[in-house]
Design a protein around this motif. Structure first.
Motif, mmCIF file in Angstrom:
data_model
loop_
_atom_site.group_PDB
_atom_site.id
_atom_site.type_symbol
_atom_site.label_atom_id
_atom_site.label_comp_id
_atom_site.label_asym_id
_atom_site.label_seq_id
_atom_site.Cartn_x
_atom_site.Cartn_y
_atom_site.Cartn_z
ATOM 1 N N ILE A 45 0.838 -1.202 0.000
ATOM 2 C CA ILE A 45 0.000 0.000 0.000
ATOM 3 C C ILE A 45 0.873 1.252 0.000
ATOM 4 O O ILE A 45 0.615 2.218 -0.733
ATOM 5 C CB ILE A 45 -0.954 -0.014 1.214
ATOM 6 N N LEU A 46 1.924 1.243 0.810
ATOM 7 C CA LEU A 46 2.825 2.395 0.873
ATOM 8 C C LEU A 46 3.544 2.586 -0.458
ATOM 9 O O LEU A 46 3.673 3.722 -0.951
ATOM 10 C CB LEU A 46 3.827 2.182 1.998
ATOM 11 N N ASP A 47 4.002 1.510 -1.077
ATOM 12 C CA ASP A 47 4.670 1.609 -2.377
ATOM 13 C C ASP A 47 3.723 2.166 -3.431
ATOM 14 O O ASP A 47 4.116 2.983 -4.270
ATOM 15 C CB ASP A 47 5.190 0.230 -2.812
ATOM 16 N N TYR A 48 2.480 1.714 -3.391
ATOM 17 C CA TYR A 48 1.489 2.216 -4.352
ATOM 18 C C TYR A 48 1.289 3.721 -4.162
ATOM 19 O O TYR A 48 1.287 4.490 -5.136
ATOM 20 C CB TYR A 48 0.172 1.478 -4.156
ATOM 21 N N LYS A 84 3.783 -0.586 -9.974
ATOM 22 C CA LYS A 84 3.249 -0.459 -11.331
ATOM 23 C C LYS A 84 1.814 -0.976 -11.426
ATOM 24 O O LYS A 84 0.998 -0.453 -12.167
ATOM 25 C CB LYS A 84 4.141 -1.203 -12.318
ATOM 26 N N ASP A 85 1.513 -2.044 -10.695
ATOM 27 C CA ASP A 85 0.171 -2.620 -10.743
ATOM 28 C C ASP A 85 -0.815 -1.749 -9.985
ATOM 29 O O ASP A 85 -0.446 -0.912 -9.159
ATOM 30 C CB ASP A 85 0.169 -4.015 -10.098
ATOM 31 N N SER A 86 -2.115 -1.977 -10.259
ATOM 32 C CA SER A 86 -3.134 -1.352 -9.435
ATOM 33 C C SER A 86 -3.105 -2.016 -8.064
ATOM 34 O O SER A 86 -2.643 -3.146 -7.907
ATOM 35 C CB SER A 86 -4.517 -1.511 -10.062
ATOM 36 N N LEU A 87 -3.612 -1.306 -7.072
ATOM 37 C CA LEU A 87 -3.618 -1.853 -5.718
ATOM 38 C C LEU A 87 -4.496 -3.098 -5.642
ATOM 39 O O LEU A 87 -4.161 -4.075 -4.968
ATOM 40 C CB LEU A 87 -4.111 -0.785 -4.743
ATOM 41 N N THR A 88 -5.604 -3.084 -6.375
ATOM 42 C CA THR A 88 -6.500 -4.242 -6.396
ATOM 43 C C THR A 88 -5.787 -5.466 -6.956
ATOM 44 O O THR A 88 -5.880 -6.563 -6.404
ATOM 45 C CB THR A 88 -7.755 -3.939 -7.230
ATOM 46 N N ASP A 89 -5.055 -5.278 -8.057
ATOM 47 C CA ASP A 89 -4.321 -6.401 -8.650
ATOM 48 C C ASP A 89 -3.208 -6.891 -7.723
ATOM 49 O O ASP A 89 -2.990 -8.095 -7.581
ATOM 50 C CB ASP A 89 -3.715 -5.984 -9.996
#
Length: 202
Positions: free
Chosen positions: A165-168, A174-179
């Motif tokens: 979550i922090l990286d997002y 690069k990915d969506s948080l959901t993915d």
């Protein structure tokens, strides 16, 4: 009744926590499971997330269609006792849930190995049954303890989720948080995290 107890911070709750409860129920080792939410583990840094948020996330994870038929409950006992010592919490739980029940503590091998350091730790070891999830490299060393091998889901960690979550949030994912979190945690819990911006800051 055999009541399974899973103690933890649930910071946040993830599919591994739920898989552990399901597996112990599926194997007929207990009749129900209560997740006992810690206010603060003295062996860990400050959680930085309120007890109330962790309680709500756990309740969300346990009330989904996939949980139908499983007797699993969020038990915020420490909220009411203002108690951090597991020994005292266990006594409070017995006052609330009944002294005639058999209580089984469900935990990982790391936590089990720490219990001698706890307040009245040896008394806990002497007076409660244990189901212990172990990893490769650990032997079955204690008579009377039921050991289960940890599978993939059961080895998920909350710290991994917090880092994702922090990286997002900081553009490092690069990915969506959901993915990125699909299959790791309940998506309704993720929605709660996003709604209230939990775990968004260093």
């Amino acid at each position: 009744m055999r009541i399974g107890l899973i103690f933890g911070s649930f910071n946040p709750v993830h599919n591994g926590h739920i898989a552990i409860g399901k597996r112990v129920l599926d194997e007929g080792l207990v009749d129900c499971v209560h997740y006992v939410i810690a206010k603060q583990n003295p062996f860990k840094p400050n959680y930085g997330v309120s007890f109330e948020d962790r309680e709500r996330m756990l309740a969300i994870a346990l009330v989904t269609p996939v949980m139908e038929g499983y007797k699993m409950f969020a038990q915020p006992i420490e909220k009411f006792t203002n108690e951090n010592h597991t020994f005292n919490t266990l006594n409070s739980l017995k006052d609330i849930l009944g002294h005639d029940n058999k209580y089984v503590i469900i935990c990982g091998i790391d936590m089990y190995n720490q219990i001698p350091l706890w307040y009245h730790g040896q008394e806990i070891l002497d007076n409660y049954k244990f189901v212990v999830f172990k990893r490769d490299g650990y032997g079955n060393t204690t008579a009377g303890v039921i050991y289960l091998e940890t599978n993939g889901q059961e080895s998920i960690s909350s710290s991994t989720i917090r880092k994702i979550i922090l990286d997002y949030n900081n553009g490092r994912l690069k990915d969506s948080l959901t993915d990125a979190l699909d299959g790791i945690m309940n998506m309704s819990v993720l929605s709660y995290i996003q709604q209230f911006n939990i775990y968004w800051m260093e």
